[in-house]
Design an enzyme around this catalytic site. Structure first.
Site, PDB file in Angstrom:
ATOM      1  N   LYS A 174       1.002  -0.953  -0.298  1.00  0.00           N
ATOM      2  CA  LYS A 174       0.463   0.199  -0.092  1.00  0.00           C
ATOM      3  C   LYS A 174       1.209   0.881   0.035  1.00  0.00           C
ATOM      4  CE  LYS A 174      -1.711   2.779   1.786  1.00  0.00           C
ATOM      5  NZ  LYS A 174      -1.283   4.323   1.361  1.00  0.00           N
ATOM      6  N   GLU A 249      10.544   1.672   9.912  1.00  0.00           N
ATOM      7  CA  GLU A 249      11.083   2.938   9.864  1.00  0.00           C
ATOM      8  C   GLU A 249      10.382   4.302  10.141  1.00  0.00           C
ATOM      9  OE1 GLU A 249      14.425   2.488   9.130  1.00  0.00           O
ATOM     10  OE2 GLU A 249      14.335   0.300   8.285  1.00  0.00           O
ATOM     11  N   CYS A 283      14.082  10.372   5.846  1.00  0.00           N
ATOM     12  CA  CYS A 283      13.713  11.181   7.242  1.00  0.00           C
ATOM     13  C   CYS A 283      15.068  11.033   8.153  1.00  0.00           C
ATOM     14  CB  CYS A 283      13.393   9.185   7.287  1.00  0.00           C
ATOM     15  SG  CYS A 283      14.541   8.464   6.268  1.00  0.00           S
ATOM     16  N   GLU A 383      10.402  16.393  13.803  1.00  0.00           N
ATOM     17  CA  GLU A 383      10.332  16.733  12.287  1.00  0.00           C
ATOM     18  C   GLU A 383       9.849  17.725  11.743  1.00  0.00           C
ATOM     19  OE1 GLU A 383       9.621  13.418  10.856  1.00  0.00           O
ATOM     20  OE2 GLU A 383      11.541  12.369   9.885  1.00  0.00           O
TER      21      GLU A 383
HETATM   22  P1  NAD Z   1       2.818   9.069   6.775  1.00  0.00           P
HETATM   23  O1  NAD Z   1       2.821   8.024   8.134  1.00  0.00           O
HETATM   24  O2  NAD Z   1       1.658   9.595   6.940  1.00  0.00           O
HETATM   25  O3  NAD Z   1       2.181   8.007   6.313  1.00  0.00           O
HETATM   26  C1  NAD Z   1       3.154   7.260   5.340  1.00  0.00           C
HETATM   27  C2  NAD Z   1       2.208   5.840   4.627  1.00  0.00           C
HETATM   28  O4  NAD Z   1       0.789   5.026   5.525  1.00  0.00           O
HETATM   29  C3  NAD Z   1       1.289   6.364   3.630  1.00  0.00           C
HETATM   30  O5  NAD Z   1       0.899   5.004   3.035  1.00  0.00           O
HETATM   31  C4  NAD Z   1      -0.364   6.518   4.436  1.00  0.00           C
HETATM   32  O6  NAD Z   1      -1.155   6.095   4.040  1.00  0.00           O
HETATM   33  C5  NAD Z   1      -0.171   5.629   5.293  1.00  0.00           C
HETATM   34  N1  NAD Z   1      -0.890   5.016   6.690  1.00  0.00           N
HETATM   35  C6  NAD Z   1      -1.214   6.589   7.491  1.00  0.00           C
HETATM   36  N2  NAD Z   1      -2.130   6.433   8.011  1.00  0.00           N
HETATM   37  C7  NAD Z   1      -1.993   4.719   8.378  1.00  0.00           C
HETATM   38  C8  NAD Z   1      -2.903   4.172   9.366  1.00  0.00           C
HETATM   39  N3  NAD Z   1      -3.868   4.487  10.074  1.00  0.00           N
HETATM   40  N4  NAD Z   1      -2.895   2.720   9.129  1.00  0.00           N
HETATM   41  C9  NAD Z   1      -2.573   2.415   7.654  1.00  0.00           C
HETATM   42  N5  NAD Z   1      -1.371   2.836   6.882  1.00  0.00           N
HETATM   43  C10 NAD Z   1      -1.776   4.660   7.034  1.00  0.00           C
HETATM   44  O7  NAD Z   1       3.821   9.551   6.286  1.00  0.00           O
HETATM   45  P2  NAD Z   1       4.891   9.948   5.287  1.00  0.00           P
HETATM   46  O8  NAD Z   1       3.680  11.300   5.447  1.00  0.00           O
HETATM   47  O9  NAD Z   1       3.913  10.002   3.872  1.00  0.00           O
HETATM   48  O10 NAD Z   1       5.871  10.066   5.274  1.00  0.00           O
HETATM   49  C11 NAD Z   1       6.680  11.112   6.320  1.00  0.00           C
HETATM   50  C12 NAD Z   1       7.248  10.071   7.023  1.00  0.00           C
HETATM   51  O11 NAD Z   1       7.946   9.341   6.627  1.00  0.00           O
HETATM   52  C13 NAD Z   1       8.150  11.188   8.083  1.00  0.00           C
HETATM   53  O12 NAD Z   1       8.151  11.177   9.700  1.00  0.00           O
HETATM   54  C14 NAD Z   1       9.519  10.252   8.005  1.00  0.00           C
HETATM   55  O13 NAD Z   1      11.265  10.591   8.241  1.00  0.00           O
HETATM   56  C15 NAD Z   1       9.326   8.684   7.419  1.00  0.00           C
HETATM   57  N6  NAD Z   1      10.504   8.121   7.238  1.00  0.00           N
HETATM   58  C16 NAD Z   1      11.386   7.629   7.687  1.00  0.00           C
HETATM   59  C17 NAD Z   1      12.112   6.505   6.292  1.00  0.00           C
HETATM   60  C18 NAD Z   1      12.597   5.961   7.526  1.00  0.00           C
HETATM   61  O14 NAD Z   1      13.347   5.009   6.558  1.00  0.00           O
HETATM   62  N7  NAD Z   1      13.003   5.805   8.182  1.00  0.00           N
HETATM   63  C19 NAD Z   1      12.380   6.964   5.130  1.00  0.00           C
HETATM   64  C20 NAD Z   1      11.360   7.881   4.390  1.00  0.00           C
HETATM   65  C21 NAD Z   1      10.858   8.370   6.054  1.00  0.00           C
END
Ligand code: NAD
Length: 501
Positions: A174, A249, A283, A383
């Site tokens: 997803k 992650e 990230c 962040e």
């Molecule tokens: P997000 O948490 O808003 O969304 C990530 C994913 O989770 C999306 O696909 C979203 O649709 C899904 N999602 C949201 N709510 C959900 C739920 N209740 N149940 C299941 N899935 C759900 O994050 P984002 O805004 O897309 O990405 C930014 C964040 O990701 C930042 O905090 C960043 O640091 C982190 N990030 C971490 C890494 C790493 O390797 N550690 C890499 C990339 C991004």
């Protein structure tokens, strides 16, 4: 008809018929229309993955052949690199050249896990008894749910897809709702290479609807999530109900520590790279600049001078050095964050505003430096996921380490120095999953990636990133069964004590 869900080897529309229009954050132009999956579509995808796994159609393919499949995927991605890079650039707004670099990393990831597929089938364990064969073997975990973010859409998916397929699992992916196109394309590659139906499934849609079942459904054995801390907590809580394997992650608040003896020009240049690459939507972005007091003024002056000259632009603008933020909503959050920093007492040295006149249609935000930051401030602990660098100072090595470790996160960090003793001591003591010495951002598919503390659970890439998708099983085989003598044999029990039959 829009049919971008890939379920049981078929391209299908959402059961509800709903769709979502994807736009490019650089100019608001329409990129495409995709199916908007709901919970029932996710459940259908989980059922397809479960059937595929239970039929052993992929799990029983010899591991070497699964590796060969991944090599073919890598070859296809190389051949279709331009198409993929364009799609990624349009969905995210990032520069085409950055999307091309992402593609190289994605291809390298598939090649890395292709090599690991049959590299280690298990081991014989000495049971201390020649009549016993004792072995540890590895098996796929089962059905894997994968939820990915929008900043490196296919790269983050590849870190999960490649090891999961190498190990023989089935999966449901997803992707983030704003950036689905390269996930759709990669399923097309799997399909064209005749991956058996149901092994890899895709649902494009929102997290709370299409994503949530992946973390709660009892037929999912493992949930691997990359995204924000708050979402990660929700997913971990939902997954704990059925005791799924969890790989997270999450975010980072990553320190970039510069000692006075560092190569000045390289350190300034890499400080820009650390904080502003991909507009800070990384990230591991080095957004906490922690610089030795004695060089701080000179360092920040040069950083600001260079930050002010960074050119913003869309994916195909040859002069652009950085792209937009993912959406207007996200830009608004980043702007509020910067305002909060100013209210907390930081000095705005540059940026702090939207992109210029020529960028009004896109969600651009100027590279921003907040000077005078202090431990405990909101802008130092939370962040922003935008192009915002805060500046803190230190006078001793101990202080530098303490400041760099003063975060609930622990994803990545860097130390800049020409003293190998300082480099060794500081890199050893930083509580972060990746530490760079005199560099920022490079990573290798052969090396583990992941976070200490609240930056996550588990590791991706390396060897550990493969083990996340395998279960170890101990098989103890007695080749000469005998009576144990633990309980009395009927012949040793007085007749009166024996039950009458
Ligand atoms: P997000 O948490 O808003 O969304 C990530 C994913 O989770 C999306 O696909 C979203 O649709 C899904 N999602 C949201 N709510 C959900 C739920 N209740 N149940 C299941 N899935 C759900 O994050 P984002 O805004 O897309 O990405 C930014 C964040 O990701 C930042 O905090 C960043 O640091 C982190 N990030 C971490 C890494 C790493 O390797 N550690 C890499 C990339 C991004």
């Amino acid at each position: 008809m829009t049919a971008t869900l890939f379920i049981n080897g078929q391209w299908v529309p959402a059961a509800s018929g709903e769709t979502r229009t994807i736009t490019c954050p650089a100019d608001g132009s329409e990129v495409g229309v995709v199916s908007e999956a709901g919970a029932d579509d996710a459940v259908a995808a989980i059922a397809a993955a479960r059937r595929a796994f239970d039929s052993r159609v992929w799990a029983d393919v010899p591991a070497g052949e699964r590796g060969d499949f991944l090599l073919k995927v890598a070859d296809q991605l190389s051949q279709r690199k331009d198409e993929f890079a364009r799609a990624e650039a349009l969905d995210t707004g990032k520069r085409l050249v950055e999307a091309e670099i992402d593609m190289d990393d994605i291809i390298a990831c598939f090649r890395h896990f292709a090599k690991l597929a049959d590299a280690d089938a298990g081991r014989i364990v000495d049971a201390g008894d020649p009549t016993v064969i004792s072995k540890v073997v590895y098996e796929p975990v089962g059905v894997c749910g994968m939820i990915t973010p929008w900043n490196f859409p296919l790269l983050q998916a590849a870190w999960k897809l490649a090891p999961a397929l190498a190990a023989g699992n089935s999966l449901v992916l997803k992707p983030a709702e704003l950036t689905p196109h390269t996930s759709i394309l990669v399923m097309d590659v799997f399909d064209s290479l005749e991956l058996p139906a149901g092994v890899a499934n895709l649902v494009t849609g929102a997290g709370a609807t299409a994503g949530a079942p992946l973390s709660s459904h009892p037929d999912v054995d493992l949930i691997s999530f990359t995204g924000g801390l708050m979402t990660g907590k929700k997913i971990a809580a939902a997954a704990s109900e059925t005791v799924k394997k969890i790989a997270l992650e999450l975010g980072g608040k990553n320190p970039n520590v510069v000692f006075a003896d560092a190569d000045f020009d390289a350190a300034v240049d890499n400080a820009l790279n650390a904080g502003f690459t991909d507009s800070g939507q990384v990230c591991s972005a080095g957004v906490r600049l922690i610089v030795e007091d004695s060089i701080k003024e000179r360092f920040v002056n040069e950083l600001v001078r260079r930050a002010e000259s960074i050119t913003m632009g869309g994916p195909f603008d040859a002069h652009a050095e950085t792209g937009p933020l993912i959406s207007a909503e996200h830009r608004q959050k980043v702007h509020a964050y910067v305002q909060k920093g100013i209210e907390e007492g930081c000095t705005l040295r540059c940026g702090g505003h939207f992109g210029g006149e020529e960028h009004t249609a896109g969600s651009f935000y100027a590279p921003t430096v907040l000077d005078g930051a202090k431990r405990g401030m909101y802008v130092v602990t939370e962040e922003s996921f935008g192009p915002v660098i805060t500046v803190e100072t230190f006078t001793t090595e101990e202080e530098a380490i303490a400041i760099a470790n003063d975060t609930v996160y622990g994803l990545a960090g860097a130390v800049w120095t020409s003293d190998s003793g300082i480099a060794h001591r500081v890199s050893s003591r930083l509580r972060h999953g990746t530490v760079w010495v005199n560099d920022y951002h490079p990573y290798l598919p052969q090396a583990e990636w992941g976070g200490f503390k609240q930056s996550g659970i588990g590791r991706e890439l390396g060897l550990a990133g493969f083990d996340e998708y395998r279960e170890a099983k101990h098989i103890y085989e007695n080749t000469k069964p005998s009576v144990t003598g633990w309980f009395r044999m009927p012949s040793d029990i007085p007749a009166a004590e024996l039950p009458q039959t």
